[in-house]
Design an enzyme around this catalytic site. Structure first.
Site, PDB file in Angstrom:
ATOM      1  N   ASP A  63     -18.007 -25.596 -15.940  1.00  0.00           N
ATOM      2  CA  ASP A  63     -17.268 -25.936 -14.623  1.00  0.00           C
ATOM      3  C   ASP A  63     -16.376 -24.902 -14.433  1.00  0.00           C
ATOM      4  O   ASP A  63     -15.635 -24.572 -15.131  1.00  0.00           O
ATOM      5  CB  ASP A  63     -16.670 -27.303 -15.081  1.00  0.00           C
ATOM      6  CG  ASP A  63     -15.871 -27.881 -13.817  1.00  0.00           C
ATOM      7  OD1 ASP A  63     -15.806 -27.265 -12.954  1.00  0.00           O
ATOM      8  OD2 ASP A  63     -15.458 -28.947 -13.878  1.00  0.00           O
ATOM      9  N   CYS A 283       0.308 -58.594 -10.979  1.00  0.00           N
ATOM     10  CA  CYS A 283       0.300 -57.317 -10.138  1.00  0.00           C
ATOM     11  C   CYS A 283      -1.135 -57.661  -9.318  1.00  0.00           C
ATOM     12  O   CYS A 283      -2.478 -57.834  -9.917  1.00  0.00           O
ATOM     13  CB  CYS A 283      -0.117 -56.337 -11.029  1.00  0.00           C
ATOM     14  SG  CYS A 283      -0.824 -54.845 -10.131  1.00  0.00           S
TER      15      CYS A 283
END
Length: 340
Positions: A63, A283
């Site tokens: 990469d 949440c």
């Protein structure tokens, strides 16, 4: 009949990468997926686990972003180097663009090139660059050179985001075609070129055309050997990394289809960044995201029932450095159990 089906089902459902560690014949392991899904963390973790069961492991990043150095907090380059704290795990980062310049330069700067007056250096460069994917293919050749001289038992590739990965796997074929073409040209124009080169002082580095061609021929043989290994499921496998979202799932499916087209084995998917909120968690975003992830996880399990699907949690801090990577790597072989 039903009991056999049941056993197969059990095997398919093992949510770990243990089967990869147990498969001692594996030589090449590719880890790929779209950007930002935790490929590097997964490939480093897999390499750490492999180092416990194999004599020598090489981790290679193809990469251009080169995240291995960041992950381990240690600088790696194009030469294999031992990872700090390990005796049998090495890593290297390859620059796909550097390799072809090195190959063409091999033996001096352009201005010293005796062929420059003939425009021959430029011609070779143009010829080389006109082959699609040749720059990355050369980086692949670079890998092969290293791998042949340093006999590692298993090689893990941390590949570039999806598109590049699959091109990378085509390189053996690309290079074989390119080298076959060059051999053909050499056969036709070799004697003429040799006499021109002779009168101009030869190729850079004192090579003649025959030397160059025999180098390329031995490279072609290595490539063709590796190409055969890539298509052998006993020696090569591809680990897909994704997150439980539509685009990532779509990319994974596309990638698996292409790998199947290349006859490359793939039977493991790592799903990263999963949320496991507690039942009474207030949440709202967490619960909504978990609901969405659950939907895509179910799709993954339905689509890939014969794959090992590994579920990895979203962690509160970045996975960087040897200790954190080792801890994360444990979850690849021992399924994560969320708190109640």
């Amino acid at each position: 009949m039903s009991s056999t089906a049941l056993i197969h089902d059990d095997e398919a459902l093992e949510p770990t990468l243990q089967s990869i560690l147990d498969q001692k014949t594996l030589r090449w392991i590719f880890v790929g997926g779209k950007g930002g899904v935790g490929k590097t963390t997964t490939s480093c973790s897999l390499a750490i686990q492999l180092s416990k069961v194999r004599k020598s492991v090489l981790l290679i990043s193809t990469d251009p972003a080169h995240n291995l150095s960041d992950a381990f907090g240690q600088k790696f380059g194009k030469e294999a180097r031992l990872v700090d704290g390990f005796t049998n795990l090495s890593a290297m980062e390859i620059d796909p663009n550097g390799s072809i310049q090195d190959l063409l330069a091999s033996g001096g700067e352009a201005q010293d090139d005796p062929l420059a007056g003939l425009g021959m250096g430029g011609m070779m460069q143009d010829l080389a660059f006109s082959i699609p994917g040749v720059d990355e293919a050369m980086s692949f050749a670079e890998v092969l050179k290293q791998v042949k001289s340093l006999s590692y038992e298993v090689i893990v590739f941390d590949t570039a985001p999806t598109g590049h990965t699959l091109r990378f796997l085509q390189f053996p074929t690309v290079l074989e075609k390119a080298l076959a073409k060059l051999s053909q040209l050499s056969g036709q124009f070799g004697p003429m070129l040799n006499s021109i080169l002779g009168s101009r002082g030869g190729l850079p580095g004192g090579q003649n055309l025959d030397d160059l061609m025999s180098k390329m021929e031995s490279l072609r043989e290595t490539i063709s050997e590796v190409n055969t290994q890539f298509k052998n499921a006993d020696m090569t496998t591809f680990v897909c990394v994704c997150i439980a979202e539509f685009l990532s799932l779509y990319e994974t499916e596309r990638m698996i289809q292409e790998l199947t087209g290349y006859s490359i084995d793939t039977h493991a998917i790592v799903v990263n960044q999963l949320l496991f909120p507690k039942k009474d968690n207030p949440c709202e975003q967490c619960n909504a995201r978990r609901k969405m992830q659950k939907k895509y996880l179910e799709q993954i399990e339905e689509l890939y029932e014969d794959f090992n699907v590994v579920r990895m949690p979203l962690l509160v801090e970045e996975v960087r450095g040897k200790e954190k990577l080792e801890k994360f790597s444990e979850m690849l072989v021992k399924p994560y159990v969320p708190p109640e």
